[in-house]
Design an enzyme around this catalytic site. Structure first.
Site, mmCIF file in Angstrom:
data_model
loop_
_atom_site.group_PDB
_atom_site.id
_atom_site.type_symbol
_atom_site.label_atom_id
_atom_site.label_comp_id
_atom_site.label_asym_id
_atom_site.label_seq_id
_atom_site.Cartn_x
_atom_site.Cartn_y
_atom_site.Cartn_z
ATOM 1 C CB SER A 155 31.475 37.832 39.508
ATOM 2 O OG SER A 155 32.538 39.009 39.901
ATOM 3 C CD GLU A 156 32.968 39.703 36.409
ATOM 4 O OE1 GLU A 156 32.376 39.332 35.343
ATOM 5 O OE2 GLU A 156 32.970 40.111 37.528
ATOM 6 C CB THR A 157 40.463 38.200 39.045
ATOM 7 O OG1 THR A 157 39.560 37.185 40.324
ATOM 8 C CG2 THR A 157 41.700 38.620 39.889
#
Length: 276
Positions: A44-46
């Protein structure tokens, strides 16, 4: 090669929270290289830890979904702060970290667990009649199924739906074709005396994530809207149940500030070959 961590956030049990990929020493990477790597991780996020440009900050953070950059997001903030500290980062204060990100300077409190101060809302208040119809259609709900709907945009663009009880939240089966560019959070209370005060779900297909397992930014919005009103000033939210996760988000309203905290544990550590 650059140092790399993957951190599980918002759970005390292994592999039951929300993972964030963290690239350390990311100075020199281009926007395209960051976005390509975030698309490849498909989380979902990096995030990417960089040297701050604001002298008041301990580090700078850039946050990418698989398809876009965000000015702020909650579980990446806690996971990246955990990774920065674990890698030997030395904050200027014993009690708080100062994170520079697209939303400005963000305070992160260091107590039993890391907790960030919710950033100011970019948009709040009631939705329009047309927006309400679209939201209800996207969630396959009727007017009587919801208590209230409010904007709670603190960067990712959340609109929040308050439902009558937690079971109704878990029963939601969205119509993805009706979302358009909406990112919708849903929250409903558990009976008094339960382990958690509310169940939360986050639907954000517009940024390449159908349902986010555990979402700090959404819980910040909910706390800013409901803490001290429909909810206590201090409570624990459950999220991820519908996905087989066991997320626990600690929310506390202290004066005008809403703090959102959670546990974090590194699950992967190594190096990655991204950029020059």
């Amino acid at each position: 090669m650059r140092p790399f961590s993957q951190v599980d956030v918002f759970s005390t049990e292994p592999l039951t929270g929300n993972p964030v990929a963290v690239v350390h020493d990311a100075d020199g990477l281009s926007d395209e290289e960051m976005q390509r790597f975030a698309h490849w991780t498909n989380l979902s996020e990096t995030t990417f830890l960089l040297t701050p440009t604001d002298r008041a900050a301990d580090y700078r953070l850039r946050i990418f979904t698989p398809s876009a950059e965000l000015p702020f997001a909650g579980h990446p903030t806690i996971g990246s702060a955990h990774a920065w500290l674990e890698a030997g980062g030395e904050p200027s204060s014993d009690r708080e970290l100062a994170q520079e990100c697209g939303a400005g300077l963000l305070r992160i409190r260091r107590t039993e667990r890391l907790a960030f101060a919710a950033p100011p809302l970019l948009r709040d208040g009631p939705v329009s009649d047309d927006e309400r119809r679209q939201i209800l259609t996207a969630l396959r709900l009727g007017d009587d199924d919801v208590v209230d709907i409010s904007w709670g945009d603190n960067g990712p663009g959340w609109v929040v739906v308050l439902m009558r009880h937690a079971e109704a939240v878990l029963d939601v089966r969205p119509d993805w074709s009706s979302f358009g560019d909406l990112d919708i959070g849903v929250v409903g209370p558990y009976p008094e005396g339960s382990e958690c005060a509310v169940e939360v779900r986050a639907f954000c297909p517009s940024i390449g994530v159908v349902e986010d397992p555990v979402t700090g930014s959404l819980n910040a919005s909910i706390g800013q809207w409901l803490a001290g009103e429909s909810l206590p000033t201090s409570y624990v939210a459950s999220q991820g149940t519908a996905l087989g996760r066991r997320g626990r988000v600690h929310v506390e309203k202290d004066g005008d500030t809403v703090w959102v905290g959670g546990d974090a544990a590194t699950t992967i550590k190594g190096t990655v070959g991204v950029g020059p």
